[in-house]
Design a protein around this motif. Structure first.
Motif, PDB file in Angstrom:
ATOM      1  N   VAL A 339       0.831  -1.212   0.000  1.00 41.22           N
ATOM      2  CA  VAL A 339       0.000   0.000   0.000  1.00 41.22           C
ATOM      3  C   VAL A 339       0.862   1.258   0.000  1.00 41.22           C
ATOM      4  CG1 VAL A 339      -1.922  -1.175   1.137  1.00 41.22           C
ATOM      5  CG2 VAL A 339      -0.207   0.015   2.528  1.00 41.22           C
ATOM      6  N   ASN A 340       2.110   1.145   0.441  1.00 40.22           N
ATOM      7  CA  ASN A 340       2.992   2.318   0.462  1.00 40.22           C
ATOM      8  C   ASN A 340       3.416   2.751  -0.935  1.00 40.22           C
ATOM      9  OD1 ASN A 340       3.051   2.428   3.334  1.00 40.22           O
ATOM     10  ND2 ASN A 340       4.545   0.763   3.349  1.00 40.22           N
ATOM     11  N   CYS A 342       1.226   2.334  -3.546  1.00 36.14           N
ATOM     12  CA  CYS A 342      -0.042   2.407  -4.270  1.00 36.14           C
ATOM     13  C   CYS A 342      -0.218   1.240  -5.237  1.00 36.14           C
ATOM     14  CB  CYS A 342      -0.166   3.740  -5.021  1.00 36.14           C
ATOM     15  SG  CYS A 342      -0.265   5.178  -3.934  1.00 36.14           S
ATOM     16  N   PHE A 369      -1.513   7.227   3.186  1.00 32.52           N
ATOM     17  CA  PHE A 369      -2.329   6.080   2.794  1.00 32.52           C
ATOM     18  C   PHE A 369      -3.482   6.548   1.922  1.00 32.52           C
ATOM     19  CE2 PHE A 369      -6.040   3.344   3.764  1.00 32.52           C
ATOM     20  CZ  PHE A 369      -5.570   2.159   3.201  1.00 32.52           C
ATOM     21  N   GLN A 370      -3.649   5.940   0.767  1.00 32.47           N
ATOM     22  CA  GLN A 370      -4.665   6.345  -0.195  1.00 32.47           C
ATOM     23  C   GLN A 370      -5.938   5.523   0.033  1.00 32.47           C
ATOM     24  OE1 GLN A 370      -3.870   8.958  -2.477  1.00 32.47           O
ATOM     25  NE2 GLN A 370      -2.130   9.015  -1.061  1.00 32.47           N
ATOM     26  N   TYR A 374      -7.940   1.778  -1.451  1.00 31.96           N
ATOM     27  CA  TYR A 374      -7.947   0.589  -0.609  1.00 31.96           C
ATOM     28  C   TYR A 374      -9.139   0.581   0.340  1.00 31.96           C
ATOM     29  CZ  TYR A 374      -3.110   0.391  -2.221  1.00 31.96           C
ATOM     30  OH  TYR A 374      -1.983   0.358  -2.999  1.00 31.96           O
ATOM     31  N   SER A 403      -4.963   0.060   6.018  1.00 30.91           N
ATOM     32  CA  SER A 403      -4.218   1.243   6.439  1.00 30.91           C
ATOM     33  C   SER A 403      -2.993   0.822   7.246  1.00 30.91           C
ATOM     34  CB  SER A 403      -5.110   2.151   7.282  1.00 30.91           C
ATOM     35  OG  SER A 403      -4.378   3.268   7.756  1.00 30.91           O
TER      36      SER A 403
END
Length: 504
Positions: A339-340, A342, A369-370, A374, A403
């Motif tokens: 997730v870091n 994307c 965090f986007q 997610y 997250s």
């Protein structure tokens, strides 16, 4: 000027740009030092992905002399695979399909030409010696088994389909055959997919029909004849909103993708012709983004689409292209993506002797965090026990946040709250399954209170209402078991009647 796909035709629209956060998904192959080399990918002619990936392990079906085997390595491993590396090698004929359990990253099922399905428990860290003894062996098919599908929300429920045109649903925890659909398909089954809560499956068959089936009732709910006109294999996948996406071939051998509304299967909502090729299009669906990735066997490309409620419903986004064709591909579950960076999806492309990771990312400048990329995703925790699903209950997946990256819940919590019959706690030294613990209710999310409660320096007996609640919970669990066994007895009686009548 924008190129728009409309039900198989291309048209140009001026000034029309569809808004979507996934319009610019970027595919990037990893560097050579992060690939796996000298992997002898299986040459079996079965049209399957030949690989399965979860946040802990990657598994690949490989060539094996005199039997069937697949390789299991930790997800972070790279470099050359030594020919003496240990494998899972308990089948006596080639392995056709492998699938990780969605509720335990150490459990994997394998289907083989030897007509059996085996369930294995992989130790943390991977294999240190060849694994030949399965935790459970499921025997019920009369011909080779090529399709596996774990139930998305119920623990230990596994569906299998074989070349005997039969679908079987198993309780892996007890090793029991709980449902069998022998008359629903007149010919070879190409694919099976569960819906979101596991109340129904969709199938496509060599007779070109799409079926929606309730496996517990053994009833075909919907049928659509001739989903695709071509004679080559098709695939179907249930989407999270209940629609079904299929891939197949036209009468002129053009590859197609179509979208169907299960409320009305008379006409497709959308159908697009892709190209002319012999490779079967394998669909990989991400319910969190509602994106579908089409990976053709023998292709050098991976196409990706977004499915929306806006016409033409199936929107072509882009494609990843490389020089070498793929033998198959593994698709990493969302819990394992970075997730870091994307990263919204990751493939493990199988070459002839190499496995190459390919990341799908959405470029963003922010390091935060986007959350829009997610949404909460399905976690390891099952929503139901096998007995509860067999007794008629349905439940959507239990979701977790990504997250800060996903962290699996403590194993102690999962082992005690979700009792794992037969697969629960395996003695790591002997490899033998432990005795099955008693079933517990899913509402018991906290450990039960002690038999005696402490109040100051005094102890008092547990309150009567606590005892009553425990008794009610145990009665409910026993009622589910009794109902499941009654259904099992009814199934066996029907099979016995067929044998006596000479139908088998």
């Amino acid at each position: 000027m924008k190129l728009v796909f409309l039900t198989g035709k291309m048209s140009f629209r001026r000034g029309v740009v569809r808004q979507s956060k996934f319009r610019h998904v970027f595919a990037q192959a990893w560097k050579a030092e992060h690939c796996l080399d000298d992997v002898r990918v299986s040459r079996v002619t079965w049209d399957g992905p030949l690989s399965a990936v979860n946040p802990k392990f990657m598994a690949v079906i490989i060539e094996a002399g005199g039997g069937g085997a697949f390789l299991v390595v930790p997800i972070g491993k790279s470099g050359r695979i030594d020919q003496s590396s240990p494998t899972v090698c308990g089948h006596v004929a080639p392995v056709l399909d492998i699938q990780w359990s969605p509720h335990d990253d150490n459990i994997i099922a394998s289907a083989s030409e030897d007509c059996t399905v085996k369930v294995w428990q992989i130790p943390d860290g991977g294999l240190t010696a060849p694994m030949t003894e399965a935790v459970v062996t499921l025997e019920g098919h009369s011909k080779r088994v090529g399709i596996l599908a774990w139930h998305p929300t119920a623990y230990n429920i596994l569906l299998t389909a074989g070349c005997d045109n039969v679908i079987v649903v198993w309780n892996v925890g007890t090793g029991e055959l709980v449902y069998q659909l022998a008359d629903a398909h007149p010919d070879l089954i190409y694919s099976v997919s569960w819906n979101k809560n596991g109340s129904a499956v969709c199938t496509v068959c060599k007779d070109k029909a799409l079926r929606v089936i309730d496996p517990r009732r053994g009833a075909v709910l919907k049928v659509r004849e001739k989903v695709h006109d071509g004679t080559r294999p098709m695939r179907a996948v249930f989407l999270s909103d209940g629609k079904i996406l299929t891939t197949g071939f036209s009468r002129m051998s053009d590859r197609q993708v179509a979208l169907w509304d299960t409320k009305d299967l008379s006409e497709p909502m959308a159908i697009q012709e892709m190209d002319t090729s012999n490779g079967v299009l394998l669909p990989f669906y991400d319910p969190d983004t509602n994106m579908v990735y089409l990976c053709g066997k023998g292709d050098c490309t991976i196409r990706y689409f977004e499915v929306t409620d806006e016409s033409p419903y199936v929107h072509f986004l882009s494609l990843y292209s490389s020089k070498e064709p793929q033998r198959g591909a593994g698709f990493l579950s969302k819990r394992g993506v970075d997730v870091n960076k994307c990263e919204i999806a990751r493939f493990y492309k199988l070459h002839e002797r190499k496995v190459e990771p390919i990341s799908m990312t959405v470029p963003r400048k922010s390091d935060l965090f986007q959350g829009d990329l997610y949404p909460d995703t399905a976690g390891l925790e099952p929503a139901l026990l096998a007995e509860e699903w067999i007794a008629g209950r349905d439940a959507p997946p239990l979701l977790v946040s990504l997250s800060g990256g996903y962290a699996a819940p403590p194993s102690k919590h999962r082992d005690t709250v979700r009792s794992k019959p037969a697969l629960a706690s395996q003695d790591s030294a002997s490899g033998a399954p432990a005795a099955a613990p008693a079933a517990k209710e899913p509402e018991d999310e906290e450990p039960r209170a002690a038999t005696r409660e402490t109040c100051g320096n005094m102890e008092r007996p547990k309150r009567e209402d606590d005892i009553l609640n425990e008794l009610l919970s145990e009665m409910k669990a026993l009622r589910a078991v009794v109902l499941a066994q009654s259904q099992r007895i009814e199934l066996l009686e029907r099979q016995l009647a067929r044998i006596e009548d000479g139908d088998v």
